[in-house]
Enzyme design. Structure first.
Site, PDB file in Angstrom:
ATOM      1  N   TYR A  33      90.623  12.887 -16.967  1.00  0.00           N
ATOM      2  CA  TYR A  33      89.229  12.754 -17.414  1.00  0.00           C
ATOM      3  C   TYR A  33      88.881  13.749 -18.519  1.00  0.00           C
ATOM      4  O   TYR A  33      89.177  14.942 -18.419  1.00  0.00           O
ATOM      5  CB  TYR A  33      88.271  13.027 -16.248  1.00  0.00           C
ATOM      6  N   LYS A  65      82.635  28.168  14.277  1.00  0.00           N
ATOM      7  CA  LYS A  65      81.674  27.293  13.598  1.00  0.00           C
ATOM      8  C   LYS A  65      82.383  26.515  12.476  1.00  0.00           C
ATOM      9  O   LYS A  65      83.497  26.852  12.082  1.00  0.00           O
ATOM     10  CB  LYS A  65      80.535  28.129  13.013  1.00  0.00           C
TER      11      LYS A  65
HETATM   12  C1  LIG Z   1      79.962  33.343  10.277  1.00  0.00           C
HETATM   13  C2  LIG Z   1      79.436  34.491  11.033  1.00  0.00           C
HETATM   14  C3  LIG Z   1      80.311  35.453  11.561  1.00  0.00           C
HETATM   15  C4  LIG Z   1      81.776  35.466  11.256  1.00  0.00           C
HETATM   16  O1  LIG Z   1      81.962  35.988   9.958  1.00  0.00           O
HETATM   17  P1  LIG Z   1      83.417  36.284   9.359  1.00  0.00           P
HETATM   18  O2  LIG Z   1      83.153  37.007   8.096  1.00  0.00           O
HETATM   19  O3  LIG Z   1      84.036  34.947   9.136  1.00  0.00           O
HETATM   20  O4  LIG Z   1      84.161  37.081  10.356  1.00  0.00           O
HETATM   21  C5  LIG Z   1      79.762  36.426  12.389  1.00  0.00           C
HETATM   22  N1  LIG Z   1      78.436  36.472  12.630  1.00  0.00           N
HETATM   23  C6  LIG Z   1      77.561  35.583  12.106  1.00  0.00           C
HETATM   24  C7  LIG Z   1      76.119  35.697  12.419  1.00  0.00           C
HETATM   25  C8  LIG Z   1      78.031  34.569  11.283  1.00  0.00           C
HETATM   26  O5  LIG Z   1      77.166  33.704  10.745  1.00  0.00           O
END
Ligand SMILES: *Cc1c(COP(=O)(O)O)cnc(C)c1O
Length: 371
Positions: free
Chosen positions: A265, A35
């Protein structure tokens, strides 16, 4: 030449996947999470490598991420974990994506759509076992009632997600496992035995919480070389993974400024002596956290040099006193230079955030190169 770029090692991604598979063992499928553009490593390129290395499942957050993978030729199963919006539901069937459904209404509607399309459509059901986010809180009896009326939609997986997996000083994870197992056992008593059972992201895999594995695990962070530190009495981290991403920026300008000069800044840094500064072609619009103002460090010629003043939108200034530096030279924002290294966890600590946010925050303006 780029102002700022990423170098992603696909061979390291593959090595990380293999290391996780080894720990998970033969009976547990590893479903890499790609993702958010594979935590900015590039979802298409990463997915191709993982598929070639044997990944049968991949996970994304939304249906459009899944469609992008399908359109680039990915044929593995794809679980869409957090997007069962009514308007997007037909797309699951069109693109052979598998939804994580999180309500009974969702199951009924998916059944209706699958019948309409004349397809058998597998789905995973997400249980809210105590995280208090997505997932149904319906009882096993209520779930069985709905499943009893579905023919075309097929429950393939039962899943949940932990709120506090790295924290071994709370019982929340054990409580979530108990709630989930209770639902699973009642479904089984009711004659429903999902083929896939999964609750674990990186942390429960890395620290060997095997009772939470089921027969499939969903690591994201570890695929990219990271495991969050555990709190309390955990087992040792069992997966050997290394960061796959290096982030660099180019020096645009080098100059010597006198003592007493305000930098950037707000003038929040003033030199205490003559200082050689280098202005880098990276800023918070690239995802370099503004919170690293006066705090961050970058690597140059094997040394860590400090960020001076405010990180601005497109530029960041560092102290290169005593070094011979020229415009066009590169610095490492995240990665290894000689014996020095900076990873996303160190950046996160300085910036008061989490490593996930540092990685996902690298903007699309930063060019990605594969090495
Ligand atoms: C993002 C996510 C993962 C992966 O999590 P990590 O800590 O990056 O391994 C697994 N399950 C769900 C439902 C997630 O949203």
């Amino acid at each position: 030449m780029y102002r700022s770029w990423l170098e992603v090692s696909l061979s390291q991604i593959e090595a990380n996947f293999r290391a996780i598979r080894k720990v998970a063992g033969a009976g547990v499928t590893v479903m890499p999470v790609v993702k958010a553009d594979a935590y900015r490593h590039g979802a298409v390129e990463v997915s191709r490598v993982l598929e070639e290395a044997g990944a049968r499942w991949l996970a994304v957050s939304n249906v459009h991420e899944g469609i992008a993978l399908r359109e680039s030729g990915i044929t593995s199963r794809i679980l869409v974990m957090a997007d069962f919006l009514p308007a997007n539901r037909p797309l699951f069937l069109d693109y052979d994506l598998t939804p994580a459904i999180h309500s009974l209404e969702g199951i009924r509607d998916y059944e209706r759509l699958a019948v309409l399309a004349g397809k058998s459509a597998a789905f995973h059901l997400k249980i809210d076992s105590g995280m208090g986010r997505l997932g149904t809180r319906a009882s096993a009896g209520e779930i069985l009632d709905v499943l009893g009326e579905t023919r075309a939609a097929r429950l393939e997986g039962l899943m949940s997600h932990f709120a506090s997996a790295p924290n071994y000083t709370t019982s929340q994870t054990d409580e979530q496992i108990a709630v989930f197992t209770g639902v699973l056992n009642k479904l089984k008593e009711g004659g429903v035995d999902p083929a896939l059972v999964h609750l674990s992201s990186t942390v429960p895999v890395a620290y060997g919480r095997t009772e939470a594995w089921g027969n499939l695990v969903r690591p994201g962070h570890a695929i990219y070389g990271y495991v969050s530190p555990a709190k309390g009495a955990s087992s040792a981290c069992a997966v050997e993974v290394r960061p796959a991403l290096t982030w660099k920026a180019t020096v645009l300008e080098v100059k010597d400024v006198p003592g007493g000069a305000a930098i950037g800044y707000g003038g929040i840094y003033t030199t205490s002596r003559e200082t050689r500064i280098a202005v880098l072609g990276v800023g918070y619009a690239d995802g370099y956290p503004h919170r690293l103002s006066n705090k961050g460090q970058v690597l140059l010629q094997g040394k860590a040099v400090p960020v001076l003043g405010a990180v601005s939108m497109d530029l960041t200034t560092v102290d290169v006193s005593g070094l011979t530096v020229a415009p066009g030279d590169s610095v490492t924002l995240l990665g290894v230079d000689g014996s020095e290294s900076i990873d996303a966890q160190q950046i996160a600590k300085l910036a008061g955030t989490i490593s996930y946010s540092v990685l996902c925050g690298i903007s699309s303006r930063v060019v990605r190169l594969y090495v």
